[in-house]
Design an enzyme around this catalytic site. Structure first.
Site, PDB file in Angstrom:
ATOM      1  N   GLU A  87       1.235   3.713   2.122  1.00 30.71           N
ATOM      2  CA  GLU A  87       1.267   4.566   2.951  1.00 30.71           C
ATOM      3  C   GLU A  87       2.696   3.881   3.222  1.00 30.71           C
ATOM      4  OE1 GLU A  87      -1.694   3.576   2.184  1.00 30.71           O
ATOM      5  OE2 GLU A  87      -3.096   4.382   3.649  1.00 30.71           O
ATOM      6  N   CYS A 119      -2.652   0.030   7.255  1.00 32.92           N
ATOM      7  CA  CYS A 119      -2.342   0.895   7.599  1.00 32.92           C
ATOM      8  C   CYS A 119      -1.584   1.632   8.831  1.00 32.92           C
ATOM      9  CB  CYS A 119      -2.256   1.499   5.798  1.00 32.92           C
ATOM     10  SG  CYS A 119      -1.955   0.878   4.100  1.00 32.92           S
ATOM     11  N   HIS A 141       0.904  -1.108   0.359  1.00 37.61           N
ATOM     12  CA  HIS A 141      -0.044  -0.459   0.021  1.00 37.61           C
ATOM     13  C   HIS A 141       1.400   1.644   0.081  1.00 37.61           C
ATOM     14  CE1 HIS A 141      -3.621  -1.725   1.308  1.00 37.61           C
ATOM     15  NE2 HIS A 141      -2.960  -2.722   1.374  1.00 37.61           N
TER      16      HIS A 141
END
Length: 142
Positions: free
Chosen positions: A47, A78, A45
């Site tokens: 992040e 996240c 992801h």
């Protein structure tokens, strides 16, 4: 947020989410886009990618005093990474009613049982962030 939006546009075949980490002086020390499809990595992801890059830049995992800016409300994974990295502030764009863990479905980052709670600013350039996602998913449905 503009830099995070620029990064999101670089996501290629992945969902267009971008993230940047700013140090206490406002300098970008890490950035990322979703790389799940590209790398076959379920943790890829934006992040997490940005937090990893910032930790490398800093030479440690603690990101005290830093701000994470991301185009979409973080998911539970996240949000947990944000808490564990000790980010001081989280700024995000669009809310995620299906998987958001910063107020939409859950509120991981503000859970008083955890030892760190970053400041949260949501909805920054939310319309632009959502437009990127809407265009991506409209293209996927064709």
């Amino acid at each position: 947020m503009r830099q995070a939006l620029e990064r999101a546009a670089e996501a290629g075949q992945d969902v267009p989410i971008g993230a940047v980490v700013l140090d206490p002086d406002g300098a970008v020390i890490g950035s990322g886009v979703n790389i799940r499809e590209r790398d076959g990595d379920p943790t890829g992801h934006a992040e997490v990618v940005a937090l990893r890059a910032a930790a490398v830049t800093r030479g440690e995992w603690r990101l005290d005093g830093c701000t994470l800016v991301v185009t979409l409300e973080p998911c539970t994974m996240c949000a947990g990474a944000i808490v564990l990295s000790r980010v001081q502030r989280l700024v995000f764009g669009a809310y995620d009613d299906k998987a958001g863990a910063v107020g939409s479905l859950w509120d991981v980052v503000r859970d008083r049982r955890l030892n760190h709670r970053p400041e949260v600013i949501g909805g920054v350039l939310a319309e632009e962030s959502a437009a990127l996602l809407d265009a991506f998913f409209a293209q996927q449905r064709r």
